[in-house]
Design a protein around this motif. Structure first.
Motif, mmCIF file in Angstrom:
data_model
loop_
_atom_site.group_PDB
_atom_site.id
_atom_site.type_symbol
_atom_site.label_atom_id
_atom_site.label_comp_id
_atom_site.label_asym_id
_atom_site.label_seq_id
_atom_site.Cartn_x
_atom_site.Cartn_y
_atom_site.Cartn_z
ATOM 1 N N GLN A 42 9.746 23.259 57.158
ATOM 2 C CA GLN A 42 8.981 22.919 55.449
ATOM 3 C C GLN A 42 7.080 23.064 56.471
ATOM 4 O OE1 GLN A 42 10.150 18.814 55.752
ATOM 5 N NE2 GLN A 42 11.364 19.548 53.312
ATOM 6 N N ASP B 181 5.639 35.854 62.508
ATOM 7 C CA ASP B 181 4.747 35.745 61.691
ATOM 8 C C ASP B 181 3.704 37.093 61.834
ATOM 9 O OD1 ASP B 181 4.235 34.195 59.264
ATOM 10 O OD2 ASP B 181 3.369 32.064 60.890
ATOM 11 N N GLU C 215 7.984 42.436 55.498
ATOM 12 C CA GLU C 215 8.457 40.537 55.028
ATOM 13 C C GLU C 215 10.424 40.879 56.173
ATOM 14 O OE1 GLU C 215 8.822 39.424 51.367
ATOM 15 O OE2 GLU C 215 7.376 40.110 50.933
ATOM 16 N N TYR D 219 6.462 25.446 57.429
ATOM 17 C CA TYR D 219 5.130 26.820 57.083
ATOM 18 C C TYR D 219 5.995 27.434 56.079
ATOM 19 C CZ TYR D 219 7.005 32.083 58.453
ATOM 20 O OH TYR D 219 6.807 33.048 58.282
ATOM 21 N N LYS D 220 6.885 26.763 55.520
ATOM 22 C CA LYS D 220 6.611 26.772 53.719
ATOM 23 C C LYS D 220 5.827 26.442 52.747
ATOM 24 C CE LYS D 220 10.164 27.830 50.014
ATOM 25 N NZ LYS D 220 11.451 27.145 49.124
ATOM 26 N N ASN D 221 4.657 25.411 53.562
ATOM 27 C CA ASN D 221 3.972 24.623 53.253
ATOM 28 C C ASN D 221 3.064 26.222 53.033
ATOM 29 O OD1 ASN D 221 5.064 22.704 52.070
ATOM 30 N ND2 ASN D 221 4.465 21.127 53.465
ATOM 31 N N ARG D 222 2.887 26.130 54.376
ATOM 32 C CA ARG D 222 1.567 27.537 55.227
ATOM 33 C C ARG D 222 2.031 28.207 53.752
ATOM 34 N NH1 ARG D 222 2.661 26.804 59.734
ATOM 35 N NH2 ARG D 222 2.703 29.263 60.215
ATOM 36 N N LYS D 223 3.266 29.377 53.976
ATOM 37 C CA LYS D 223 3.386 30.713 53.717
ATOM 38 C C LYS D 223 4.050 30.979 52.000
ATOM 39 C CE LYS D 223 2.441 32.636 57.403
ATOM 40 N NZ LYS D 223 1.269 34.324 57.760
ATOM 41 N N GLY D 224 4.487 29.393 51.794
ATOM 42 C CA GLY D 224 4.569 29.994 49.973
ATOM 43 C C GLY D 224 6.308 29.934 50.126
ATOM 44 N N ARG D 225 7.031 30.359 51.297
ATOM 45 C CA ARG D 225 7.878 30.635 51.115
ATOM 46 C C ARG D 225 8.579 31.287 53.310
ATOM 47 N NH1 ARG D 225 7.681 36.321 53.390
ATOM 48 N NH2 ARG D 225 5.092 37.264 51.800
#
Ligand SMILES: *Cc1c(COP(=O)(O)O)cnc(C)c1O
Length: 421
Positions: A257, A213, A222, A259-265
């Motif tokens: 999970q 991040d 990325e 992390y992905k919820n926060r970032k979308g990927r």
């Protein structure tokens, strides 16, 4: 328990016959156990909301027959030298399935890593950027958090460890590569060795995701993957609790999970476990050939440190069985189990209570499936033993012969190289 009951059931009944046929000593590896552990790792991480990929650490057991099993399980390879790259490529693995994690690397190492279908370059230092043959499309750096984390006994405190890029330099390292034109990025770390506390691995994943991040925000790049390294521990001593792989995977999946919820990927998760994959699935089988009773009792066996360095080098415990005898049914004797080297550290066990050993008894030294044969050396002109594979169809195959004197003398053929000065 170090060696599993199932492995014992598969190996012990036929062991006298195997020993007679191939001769002792030998390391023997259990294909069924290796495949089961590999499958379990994949199953535990299958709910990860991103790609999961294991890169088997070749140095743990660099035998083509074992690497073929790993390739068949879908694993890639973690290499740190040119011969390891060659071995990995012989399985058919290429490019994205080979990580080249090097330390103190030369220009020609990098060329070899880039040639023949390439590999993922994982740089150990910011100065190595100048040693790259070309600007690679994908680059990874090994991160050393220094005082930010504590290491463990074998690998040492991160501040004192020679590995990795420091916190001060890591952003510059990626900036330089970005400005040179690299477009794809990964982030690696390897902080512990033989660690059975799964919480440590979960913290490492958390640390890497936070780093991703920070770096992404600072540099507008990325990350395709994070690589949490190897270092997953196994119980060498019967009292050691095993690593809780299920808890480790579940907690890492939880972190992912969120992390992905926060970032979308989320970046792919790479792991480069060696010991955990093969360590418990190998044993060193050696025969008792001498008994000596002085201030202590010694059992001399027909192998030595050239076959297994860990006890002498790290004071590591390796559990020992005497075939057909148990401490419950036989008289117990406290002995040192020793090899023939002129080095007093050449002991497989020190003051170990074992069922009383007779000459010609087969001695089984557990957990030699990783960092065993591969770490062996030739001091005292001692030769390394053969390696056998107990295959899932029940057959036994020799997958490396024992070294011979001709092997030992081979490097004396210098091509008569000479310089008058
Ligand atoms: C040795 C090593 C590994 C494998 O370690 P294990 O303890 O066998 O899991 C993985 N990655 C790197 C960079 C290593 O040096």
């Amino acid at each position: 328990m170090p060696m599993s009951q199932e492995f014992q059931n598969r190996l012990f009944p036929g062991l006298p016959q195997i020993a007679r046929h191939f001769g002792t000593p030998f390391h023997i590896y259990d294909e069924t156990g290796i495949r089961q552990t590999a499958q379990e790792l994949k199953t535990r991480f299958s709910p990860l909301p991103a790609t999961f990929q294991e890169f088997f650490a070749v140095k743990a057991l660099p035998n083509p027959s074992i690497l073929a099993i790993m390739a068949d399980m879908g694993f890639g390879f973690d290499c740190s030298s040119v011969p390891e790259l060659v071995l990995s490529r012989q399985t058919g693995a290429r490019g994205g399935l080979i990580m080249f994690t090097s330390n103190n690397t030369t220009y020609s190492d990098f060329q070899a890593a880039a040639d023949h279908g390439g590999s993922i370059l994982n740089l150990d230092d910011i100065t190595l950027i100048d040693k790259l043959a070309d600007v690679p499309e994908l680059i990874s750096f090994r991160y050393n958090p220094g005082p930010g984390r504590t290491g463990n006994e074998i690998i040492g405190n991160p501040v004192e460890a020679k590995y990795g890029v420091s916190t001060d330099q890591i952003e510059d390292a990626y900036r330089i590569m970005r400005d040179k034109g690299t477009r794809r990025f990964g982030l690696h770390t390897m902080l512990v060795s033989n660690e059975r506390n799964h919480a440590y691995m979960v913290e490492t994943v958390q640390m890497l995701l936070e780093m991703v991040d920070d770096l992404s925000a600072a540099l507008d790049i990325e990350f395709e993957f994070i690589n949490m390294g190897g270092g997953l521990g196994i119980p060498y001593h019967p009292d050691d609790p095993p690593l809780d792989l299920t808890a480790m995977a579940d907690q890492i999946i939880g972190v992912y999970q969120q992390y992905k919820n926060r970032k979308g990927r989320a970046p792919a998760l790479y792991m480069e476990s060696g010991r955990y994959m093969t360590g418990p699935h190998g044993v060193l089988v050696t025969r008792a050939i001498n008994r000596k009773d002085i201030y202590r009792k010694y059992i001399g066996v027909d192998s030595c440190m050239s076959a297994l360095m860990r006890p002498g080098m790290y004071g590591a415990y390796h559990h020992i069985d005497v075939l057909g005898k148990s401490k419950d049914t036989h008289a117990v004797e406290v002995v040192d189990v020793v090899g023939s080297l002129c080095e007093n550290i050449d002991k497989f066990a020190i003051q170990r209570p074992l069922p009383k050993i007779d000459m010609d008894d087969l001695i089984i030294i557990h957990d030699t499936g990783a960092h065993g044969h591969s770490m062996g050396f030739n001091y005292n002109a001692q030769l390394r033993p053969q390696e056998l594979l107990l295959k899932s169809d029940g057959s036994v195959e020799r997958i490396r012969r024992a070294e011979t004197m001709a092997d030992y003398f081979a490097t004396l053929d210098t091509g008569a190289a000479r310089l008058d000065v």
